[in-house]
Design an enzyme around this catalytic site. Structure first.
Site, PDB file in Angstrom:
ATOM      1  N   HIS A 201       0.828  -1.203   0.000  1.00  0.00           N
ATOM      2  CA  HIS A 201       0.000   0.000   0.000  1.00  0.00           C
ATOM      3  C   HIS A 201       0.866   1.259   0.000  1.00  0.00           C
ATOM      4  O   HIS A 201       0.446   2.320   0.463  1.00  0.00           O
ATOM      5  CB  HIS A 201      -0.956   0.026   1.193  1.00  0.00           C
ATOM      6  CG  HIS A 201      -1.739  -1.238   1.359  1.00  0.00           C
ATOM      7  ND1 HIS A 201      -2.853  -1.539   0.605  1.00  0.00           N
ATOM      8  CD2 HIS A 201      -1.546  -2.306   2.169  1.00  0.00           C
ATOM      9  CE1 HIS A 201      -3.319  -2.724   0.957  1.00  0.00           C
ATOM     10  NE2 HIS A 201      -2.542  -3.217   1.903  1.00  0.00           N
ATOM     11  N   SER A 326      16.565  14.913 -21.202  1.00  0.00           N
ATOM     12  CA  SER A 326      15.603  16.011 -21.215  1.00  0.00           C
ATOM     13  C   SER A 326      16.144  17.114 -22.097  1.00  0.00           C
ATOM     14  O   SER A 326      17.358  17.348 -22.147  1.00  0.00           O
ATOM     15  CB  SER A 326      15.369  16.529 -19.783  1.00  0.00           C
ATOM     16  OG  SER A 326      14.683  17.763 -19.805  1.00  0.00           O
TER      17      SER A 326
END
Length: 494
Positions: A201, A326
């Protein structure tokens, strides 16, 4: 200038444009020329079986021929068994199908407006030219009625597609998956004892080992590959509505069921389907595509998990020299291969799921919805192959970042709450005092608090454990609390 005016034509699909080099192996099996070549093989082998009978040439090895003076006997009147030279000539028709043949077949189809009929006429032309190669004694030109004898187009198509798909899956797609499985297996073995923090979780949880987590994927993928290794590829050759009506009308004394089975199983290397409408029902295709789609989803899970491990710092990427991560941030090394794999697996799944859902339906004895649908099998597998290449390349370019892994483990001593309270339960069963409500006691200590090694050991010392249990728990660290995770890696290959 219009891009559409450029010659040779610009590809519309990225599979045939930008990604052509990665998907090219599938062209050999799932392109239109590959399908037409397989149609020729089916037509030619059917001619050979009709002319030479079922004795002596029942091998799936198509290079086996019946010697002169053997037991060959034609199934049809007026036909003498083919000689070895004639059989070689016939089998050369599909094998020699190249650029000129592709162009010629396209011109024939432009007139017929029917792809299978165009293949029939293409073979007829080769029979007309046989004497130029074999001499005037050959009767191949006279035997043009053998081409497509008692066949409907689907007799040719279903066998051709089955052979094309079988080869594409077994010779291209499965080896691609196997390369990933082999790499994961090696990494699972290498890192079987490398402790790491689990997140359930998204929250810190019982530690595991990196090798065991990779082995989970190996086990999952191997199960699906086992299913595919047992996959049936069905075929039929039984006429216009699956009744052998034309066969019996022309030659009532032939055991056409036996001939059909012989042809499908021994000559085509497929599983025989005796009960069909005009089409083979495509159930095997739905099964195959569903399994491949399942594998895709397992690989998608892997790609996403690894992407998140990279984001978390558990895996470090090896930068490619000269590559740009990038356009504006020079420091970045983007996990682009995993993102590409993720996206292309999704496209592949969507196409495979559509194929599996739609191909199993056909109106009454025949409709043509499957005809155009099946032409997309290459694209469905193509996006999958593209994803496999990206995923493999990505996995080859990462390695564990042990500094981050150790920092995570050392920063989460609260994960030892599980063994502490479980040991308290065991002590409570023995009647030890102070072991009541073990879960609640540990929860009070650890939930919502930053816990140090000192806090854990002080809590252990405050309880009435027997000495051996107390010492065992005191010796635990997050890195050492992995149970038998390393040993479980051995099950990945089973």
């Amino acid at each position: 200038m219009k891009i559409t005016d450029i010659s040779p034509a610009i590809a519309l699909s990225p599979l045939d444009g930008r990604y052509h080099s990665q998907t090219a192996p599938l062209v050999e099996y799932l392109s239109e020329p590959a399908l037409n070549r397989e149609r020729m093989r089916v037509e030619v082998e059917w001619m050979i079986l009709l002319a030479n009978g079922m004795d002596g040439n029942g091998s799936s090895d198509q290079n086996t021929v019946i010697p002169q003076g053997g037991h060959a006997a034609s199934l049809l009147g007026g036909v003498q068994p083919f000689t070895p030279e004639e059989i070689s000539y016939l089998r050369a028709i599909p094998e020699d199908f190249g650029a000129e043949g592709i162009e010629e077949l396209a011109l024939i189809e432009a007139t017929t407006h029917h792809d299978v009929k165009a293949v029939e006429y293409y073979i007829d032309r080769r029979l007309d030219m046989a004497a130029e190669v074999l001499g005037e004694q050959t009767e191949l030109a006279r035997l043009k009625p053998l081409v497509h004898f008692a066949c409907t187009s689907e007799d040719i198509n279903n066998l051709s597609y089955a052979r094309c798909i079988k080869n594409a899956v077994e010779l291209v797609w499965i080896p691609g998956v196997q390369s990933i499985v082999d790499l994961l297996t090696d990494k699972a073995e290498q890192y079987r004892d490398l402790s790491m923090l689990s997140l359930t979780h998204g929250q810190p949880a019982t530690p595991t080992t990196l090798g065991k987590e990779l082995a989970v994927y190996v086990y999952r993928l191997n199960r699906q590959l086992k299913h595919l290794s047992q996959q049936e590829y069905l075929g039929k050759i039984n006429g216009a509505t699956g009744t052998f009506g034309a066969h019996l009308a022309a030659c009532p004394d032939v055991d056409w069921l036996a001939v059909s089975r012989e042809f499908v199983e021994q000559r085509m290397g497929l599983s025989w389907n005796p009960l069909t409408t005009q089409i083979e029902s495509h159930d095997w295709q739905a099964e195959c595509y569903s399994t491949i789609s399942h594998v895709n989803r397992i690989l998608h899970n892997l790609a996403v998990d690894v992407w998140m491990y990279i984001s978390r710092g558990v895996f470090a990427q090896e930068p490619v020299k000269g590559a740009t991560g990038s356009s504006t941030m020079p420091h970045k090394v983007n996990p682009i291969r995993f993102e590409n794999a993720e996206a292309n697996l999704e496209i592949s799944c969507s196409m495979l799921d559509t194929l599996a859902a739609t191909l199993v339906e056909s109106r009454w004895q025949r409709d043509l919805t499957d005809s155009t649908t099946q032409r997309n099998v290459g694209s469905a597998l193509g996006y999958g192959v593209l994803a496999l290449n990206n995923l493999l390349g990505g996995l080859q370019a990462i390695h564990p970042n042990t500094a981050v892994i150790e920092k995570e483990l050392n920063g989460n001593w609260e994960v030892l709450g599980e063994p502490i309270q479980t040991a308290m339960r065991a002590e409570a069963l023995l009647g030890k005092d102070g072991m009541d409500n073990p879960y609640e006691q540990v929860k009070e200590l650890m939930r919502g608090h930053h816990i140090s090694q000192h806090d854990v050991q002080s809590f252990i010392d405050s309880l009435n454990y027997d000495p051996d249990t107390a010492q065992r728990l005191r010796n635990l660290t997050p890195a050492g609390y992995t149970g038998i995770a390393g040993g479980l890696v051995d099950y990945a290959r089973r």
